[in-house]
Every structure is written in structure tokens, then in C-alpha cells.
Design a protein around this motif. Structure first.
Motif, PDB file in Angstrom:
ATOM      1  N   ARG A  77      10.380  25.309  -0.579  1.00 40.17           N
ATOM      2  CA  ARG A  77      10.405  23.859  -0.366  1.00 40.17           C
ATOM      3  C   ARG A  77      10.602  23.527   1.113  1.00 40.17           C
ATOM      4  NH1 ARG A  77      14.821  19.735  -3.116  1.00 40.17           N
ATOM      5  NH2 ARG A  77      13.780  17.782  -2.568  1.00 40.17           N
ATOM      6  N   ARG A  78      11.506  24.249   1.755  1.00 43.87           N
ATOM      7  CA  ARG A  78      11.726  23.999   3.195  1.00 43.87           C
ATOM      8  C   ARG A  78      10.489  24.337   4.011  1.00 43.87           C
ATOM      9  NH1 ARG A  78      16.729  26.393   1.843  1.00 43.87           N
ATOM     10  NH2 ARG A  78      16.034  28.403   2.681  1.00 43.87           N
ATOM     11  N   ALA A  79       9.821  25.438   3.647  1.00 48.10           N
ATOM     12  CA  ALA A  79       8.627  25.842   4.393  1.00 48.10           C
ATOM     13  C   ALA A  79       7.463  24.887   4.169  1.00 48.10           C
ATOM     14  CB  ALA A  79       8.229  27.261   3.980  1.00 48.10           C
ATOM     15  N   ALA A  80       7.356  24.369   2.939  1.00 51.83           N
ATOM     16  CA  ALA A  80       6.213  23.517   2.605  1.00 51.83           C
ATOM     17  C   ALA A  80       6.395  22.087   3.075  1.00 51.83           C
ATOM     18  CB  ALA A  80       5.998  23.539   1.088  1.00 51.83           C
ATOM     19  N   ASP A  81       7.650  21.639   3.141  1.00 51.34           N
ATOM     20  CA  ASP A  81       7.921  20.247   3.491  1.00 51.34           C
ATOM     21  C   ASP A  81       9.266  20.175   4.213  1.00 51.34           C
ATOM     22  OD1 ASP A  81       7.963  17.534   3.700  1.00 51.34           O
ATOM     23  OD2 ASP A  81       8.463  17.166   1.597  1.00 51.34           O
ATOM     24  N   PRO A  82       9.307  20.572   5.483  1.00 51.67           N
ATOM     25  CA  PRO A  82      10.587  20.615   6.209  1.00 51.67           C
ATOM     26  C   PRO A  82      11.326  19.288   6.229  1.00 51.67           C
ATOM     27  CG  PRO A  82       8.844  21.693   7.460  1.00 51.67           C
ATOM     28  CD  PRO A  82       8.176  21.010   6.317  1.00 51.67           C
ATOM     29  N   GLY A  83      10.589  18.191   6.189  1.00 49.26           N
ATOM     30  CA  GLY A  83      11.236  16.889   6.229  1.00 49.26           C
ATOM     31  C   GLY A  83      11.680  16.386   4.875  1.00 49.26           C
ATOM     32  N   ALA A  84      11.392  17.180   3.819  1.00 50.79           N
ATOM     33  CA  ALA A  84      11.770  16.806   2.454  1.00 50.79           C
ATOM     34  C   ALA A  84      11.266  15.407   2.098  1.00 50.79           C
ATOM     35  CB  ALA A  84      13.280  16.906   2.265  1.00 50.79           C
ATOM     36  N   ALA A  85      10.055  15.094   2.555  1.00 51.30           N
ATOM     37  CA  ALA A  85       9.519  13.763   2.303  1.00 51.30           C
ATOM     38  C   ALA A  85       8.947  13.626   0.899  1.00 51.30           C
ATOM     39  CB  ALA A  85       8.429  13.442   3.324  1.00 51.30           C
ATOM     40  N   MET A  87       3.392  20.558  -6.147  1.00 51.51           N
ATOM     41  CA  MET A  87       4.230  21.226  -7.131  1.00 51.51           C
ATOM     42  C   MET A  87       4.758  22.545  -6.577  1.00 51.51           C
ATOM     43  SD  MET A  87       2.598  18.925  -8.935  1.00 51.51           S
ATOM     44  CE  MET A  87       0.909  19.425  -9.153  1.00 51.51           C
ATOM     45  N   LEU A  88       5.953  22.904  -7.014  1.00 51.33           N
ATOM     46  CA  LEU A  88       6.510  24.211  -6.713  1.00 51.33           C
ATOM     47  C   LEU A  88       6.371  25.070  -7.961  1.00 51.33           C
ATOM     48  CD1 LEU A  88       9.771  23.012  -4.931  1.00 51.33           C
ATOM     49  CD2 LEU A  88       7.716  23.905  -3.825  1.00 51.33           C
ATOM     50  N   ALA A  89       6.025  26.327  -7.778  1.00 48.94           N
ATOM     51  CA  ALA A  89       5.787  27.203  -8.923  1.00 48.94           C
ATOM     52  C   ALA A  89       6.506  28.522  -8.728  1.00 48.94           C
ATOM     53  CB  ALA A  89       4.288  27.448  -9.093  1.00 48.94           C
ATOM     54  N   VAL A  90       6.960  29.101  -9.843  1.00 46.73           N
ATOM     55  CA  VAL A  90       7.700  30.364  -9.810  1.00 46.73           C
ATOM     56  C   VAL A  90       7.171  31.283 -10.899  1.00 46.73           C
ATOM     57  CG1 VAL A  90       9.989  31.401  -9.695  1.00 46.73           C
ATOM     58  CG2 VAL A  90       9.726  28.946  -9.287  1.00 46.73           C
ATOM     59  N   ASP A  91       7.031  32.544 -10.552  1.00 50.07           N
ATOM     60  CA  ASP A  91       6.668  33.597 -11.502  1.00 50.07           C
ATOM     61  C   ASP A  91       7.816  34.596 -11.513  1.00 50.07           C
ATOM     62  OD1 ASP A  91       5.460  35.509 -13.108  1.00 50.07           O
ATOM     63  OD2 ASP A  91       4.042  36.177 -11.575  1.00 50.07           O
ATOM     64  N   VAL A  92       8.529  34.673 -12.645  1.00 48.67           N
ATOM     65  CA  VAL A  92       9.723  35.507 -12.749  1.00 48.67           C
ATOM     66  C   VAL A  92       9.416  36.744 -13.579  1.00 48.67           C
ATOM     67  CG1 VAL A  92      12.150  35.602 -13.423  1.00 48.67           C
ATOM     68  CG2 VAL A  92      11.149  33.433 -12.644  1.00 48.67           C
ATOM     69  N   GLY A  93       9.425  37.913 -12.941  1.00 47.30           N
ATOM     70  CA  GLY A  93       9.210  39.162 -13.640  1.00 47.30           C
ATOM     71  C   GLY A  93      10.425  40.059 -13.548  1.00 47.30           C
ATOM     72  N   GLY A  94      10.385  41.176 -14.222  1.00 47.81           N
ATOM     73  CA  GLY A  94      11.515  42.087 -14.229  1.00 47.81           C
ATOM     74  C   GLY A  94      11.779  42.757 -12.898  1.00 47.81           C
ATOM     75  N   THR A  95      10.764  42.841 -12.044  1.00 46.89           N
ATOM     76  CA  THR A  95      10.939  43.485 -10.739  1.00 46.89           C
ATOM     77  C   THR A  95      10.796  42.525  -9.571  1.00 46.89           C
ATOM     78  OG1 THR A  95       8.596  44.107 -10.674  1.00 46.89           O
ATOM     79  CG2 THR A  95      10.137  45.713 -11.596  1.00 46.89           C
ATOM     80  N   THR A  96      10.035  41.441  -9.754  1.00 42.61           N
ATOM     81  CA  THR A  96       9.739  40.560  -8.621  1.00 42.61           C
ATOM     82  C   THR A  96       9.777  39.094  -9.033  1.00 42.61           C
ATOM     83  OG1 THR A  96       8.253  42.256  -7.718  1.00 42.61           O
ATOM     84  CG2 THR A  96       8.061  40.053  -6.801  1.00 42.61           C
ATOM     85  N   ILE A  97      10.294  38.265  -8.146  1.00 41.07           N
ATOM     86  CA  ILE A  97      10.216  36.812  -8.266  1.00 41.07           C
ATOM     87  C   ILE A  97       9.256  36.326  -7.188  1.00 41.07           C
ATOM     88  CG2 ILE A  97      11.467  34.630  -7.992  1.00 41.07           C
ATOM     89  CD1 ILE A  97      13.995  36.218  -8.909  1.00 41.07           C
ATOM     90  N   ARG A  98       8.236  35.563  -7.590  1.00 45.16           N
ATOM     91  CA  ARG A  98       7.285  34.986  -6.647  1.00 45.16           C
ATOM     92  C   ARG A  98       7.363  33.470  -6.759  1.00 45.16           C
ATOM     93  NH1 ARG A  98       2.094  35.656  -7.295  1.00 45.16           N
ATOM     94  NH2 ARG A  98       1.474  36.410  -5.252  1.00 45.16           N
ATOM     95  N   ALA A  99       7.467  32.794  -5.652  1.00 40.88           N
ATOM     96  CA  ALA A  99       7.521  31.339  -5.643  1.00 40.88           C
ATOM     97  C   ALA A  99       6.593  30.817  -4.558  1.00 40.88           C
ATOM     98  CB  ALA A  99       8.945  30.848  -5.405  1.00 40.88           C
TER      99      ALA A  99
END
Length: 307
Positions: A50-58, A1-13
Motif C-alpha cells: 500500500r505504501r509503495a503503490a500510494d505513498p500519499g494514501a489518497a 485493489m490490493l491482493a494477497v496470495d497466501v501459501g504454505g511457503t510464500t506470501i505474495r501481495a
């Protein structure tokens, strides 16, 4: 799974596998540029993960998002947001990210995601039910029972900072109300209380904590008032909800013995006999909790609309 935390100052994924955060990317939130810029930045950051976690997009990925603001869990729209995210209210979060990423997306409020993360693999991992409060710039909360996050009909369950508090009588709350818990117990409220008492020479809550540890009585009193107000409110909520565990996180939880003893005493004093001995624990996952919880949106049953 890909996850994102969106705050007023920082986006973490990040990619989250078995509740472990990997390939973390962290970027500033372009909040002042408006919601389109924020959505673009989220999309770009998730794509990089996504590219870093699965470069082949498998793999076929899913995306979970914990976002600032009240998020409608059915439509994925941001119903309301604070001034830290100008124009964020009304953003079609799920629809826009689905279009940008061409992946399935689910979204909840960021503190709700935090609560789900702590329930899965943090301080509440062995409990069937938990109440989490995040005490920092604001006071937010989340309720989890049997692995299910309680969003409630208006997706606003857990707004602990907006219960009435006697210690906040007459004080303006950031929501526009008066006398709410957030007006006395949040980080900015601690600093404001210090200044109302005539204190000066500090500009941040961290500096105030340093002054308190150096013996400044007004600084210590400000942290004490915050802890007592929050502890009393949490004790009352525990009497109503009767969770197995109450978890406390956020920036103020790092204040240590300036804050925790007052919090615990006030909490214990409010408990009715049936729930005495209820565990009050510090959160364990830190910033990763919201990412773990966001990923778990694809691993749990549907969100409950009503309590």
C-alpha cells in the motif's frame, strides 16, 4: 485493489489495477510459528504494498485474499488446512486482517482465486464458463460461470484431487482417504510412483523430469500415469459440468511433452459426444492468477454458495 496470495511457503501481495499486477512484494510464510505470525506477516506485507503503490494514501483500498485451505466465503474463516500450515484451520482470516489493516477484506481459497484470475484475463478470458485444475503439490480446482466463482455450500467446490481414481486404488491420499486422484496424479505422487517401480537417484519432481527426458523408462511411465489419471478425471468432470474451456495449471503443467499428451488423450477419450471438441488449455497467468482473482473479489457479483 490490493491482493494477497497466501501459501504454505510464500506470501505474495500486490496492487492490481485493470488485472495488471504492480508493486509485488514476496516474503516467506512463517507457517511454523502459527497463525498469528502468518496474519501479522500478511498485514505487514500488504501495508508495504500500500505504501509503495500510494505513498500519499489518497486512495481507499480494498483487499482480496486467496489463501491455502478451505475458506468460508461468508465468514472469512479458514475451515480446514493441510499440515503445511499448522494451526491455520480456525484462523479468522477476514476479521483479523480487517482489524490489522483497517480496510475491507474478502477471502477465498487460493485455487478458487486462481480460477477467477484465469477466467478474467487468462486462458479462459473469452469463455462464459470454465473449469480450472491446478496440478502440483496437490490437485485443486475452481469453477467459474458468468464471472461468478462457484464456492458451494461448504466452500469446498473444486476439490478435484479427491474424486476416486481407478489408477489410485489402494493408495493413501494426503487427506486421509484412499484411492483419490491426488494419490496418483499430483507432483509428490509422480515421484512416489517412480520409487514404487524401483526407481531411485532423484529427490524432486524436477529431477525426475530431467531423468525422464534423459530416457529413464520408469520416470517417463510415472508422468504418463499422472497425465492419464488426471485427464480421465477431467473428462468425466467435463461431461458433468460442460464448461466452455478447461484450464490446467500448476507445477506439473510445466512438464511439457512428458505429461500433456497423456493428459489430452485420456481427456478426449472420456468425453461424451455432446461435449467432444471441448478445449483443454494451459493456464496463462502463472503465479499472478491468484492475485488477479483475489482482486476480482471486489469486482464481481457475490460468490455462489450452491452449484
Amino acid at each position: 485493489m490490493l491482493a494477497v496470495d497466501v501459501g504454505g511457503t510464500t506470501i505474495r501481495a500486490a496492487a492490481v489495477r485493470d488485472d495488471v499486477v504492480d508493486c509485488l512484494h514476496e516474503v516467506p510464510t512463517p507457517a511454523a510459528e502459527g497463525p498469528r505470525a502468518v496474519l501479522d506477516r500478511i498485514g505487514e506485507t500488504v501495508a508495504a504494498v500500500r505504501r509503495a503503490a500510494d505513498p500519499g494514501a489518497a486512495n481507499r483500498w480494498t483487499v482480496g485474499v486467496g489463501s491455502a485451505g478451505v475458506v468460508d466465503t461468508r465468514t472469512g474463516e479458514v475451515l480446514s488446512a493441510t499440515e503445511s500450515m499448522p494451526g491455520w484451520a480456525g484462523a479468522r482470516l477476514v476479521a483479523e486482517l480487517t482489524r490489522r489493516l483497517d480496510l475491507p477484506v474478502r477471502a477465498v481459497n487460493d485455487v478458487h482465486a486462481h480460477a477467477l484470475g484465469e477466467a478474467r484475463s487468462g486462458a479462459a478470458r473469452h469463455a462464459r464458463s470454465s473449469l480450472l485444475v491446478a496440478a502440483g503439490t496437490g490437485i485443486g480446482g475452481g469453477i467459474v460461470a458468468d464471472g461468478r466463482l462457484m464456492a458451494a455450500r461448504h466452500a469446498a467446490a473444486g476439490h478435484i484431487g479427491h474424486v476416486p481414481a481407478e489408477a489410485a486404488r489402494g493408495l493413501a491420499c494426503p487427506c486421509g482417504g484412499v484411492g483419490h486422484l491426488e494419490a496418483i496424479a499430483s507432483g509428490p505422487a509422480v515421484l512416489a510412483a517412480f520409487r514404487r517401480a524401483g526407481g531411485d537417484g532423484v529427490s524432486t519432481t524436477r529431477e525426475l523430469a530431467e531423468a525422464a527426458r534423459d530416457g529413464d523408462p520408469e520416470a517417463r511411465a510415472a508422468f504418463d500415469r499422472s497425465g492419464r489419471a488426471l485427464g480421465s478425471a477431467l473428462g468425466g468432470l467435463a461431461n458433468v459440468l460442460s464448461p466452455e474451456v478447461v484450464v490446467v495449471g500448476g507445477g506439473l503443467a510445466n512438464a511439457g511433452d512428458l505429461w500433456w499428451p497423456s493428459l489430452r488423450r485420456a481427456f478426449d477419450d472420456e468425453l461424451i459426444p455432446a461435449v467432444r471438441g471441448l478445449t483443454l488449455r494451459p493456464a496463462e497467468l502463472g503465479d499472478d492468477a491468484a492475485l488477479v482473482g483475489a482482486a476480482a473479489l471486489w469486482q464481481t457479483e457475490d460468490l455462489q454458495e450452491v452449484l
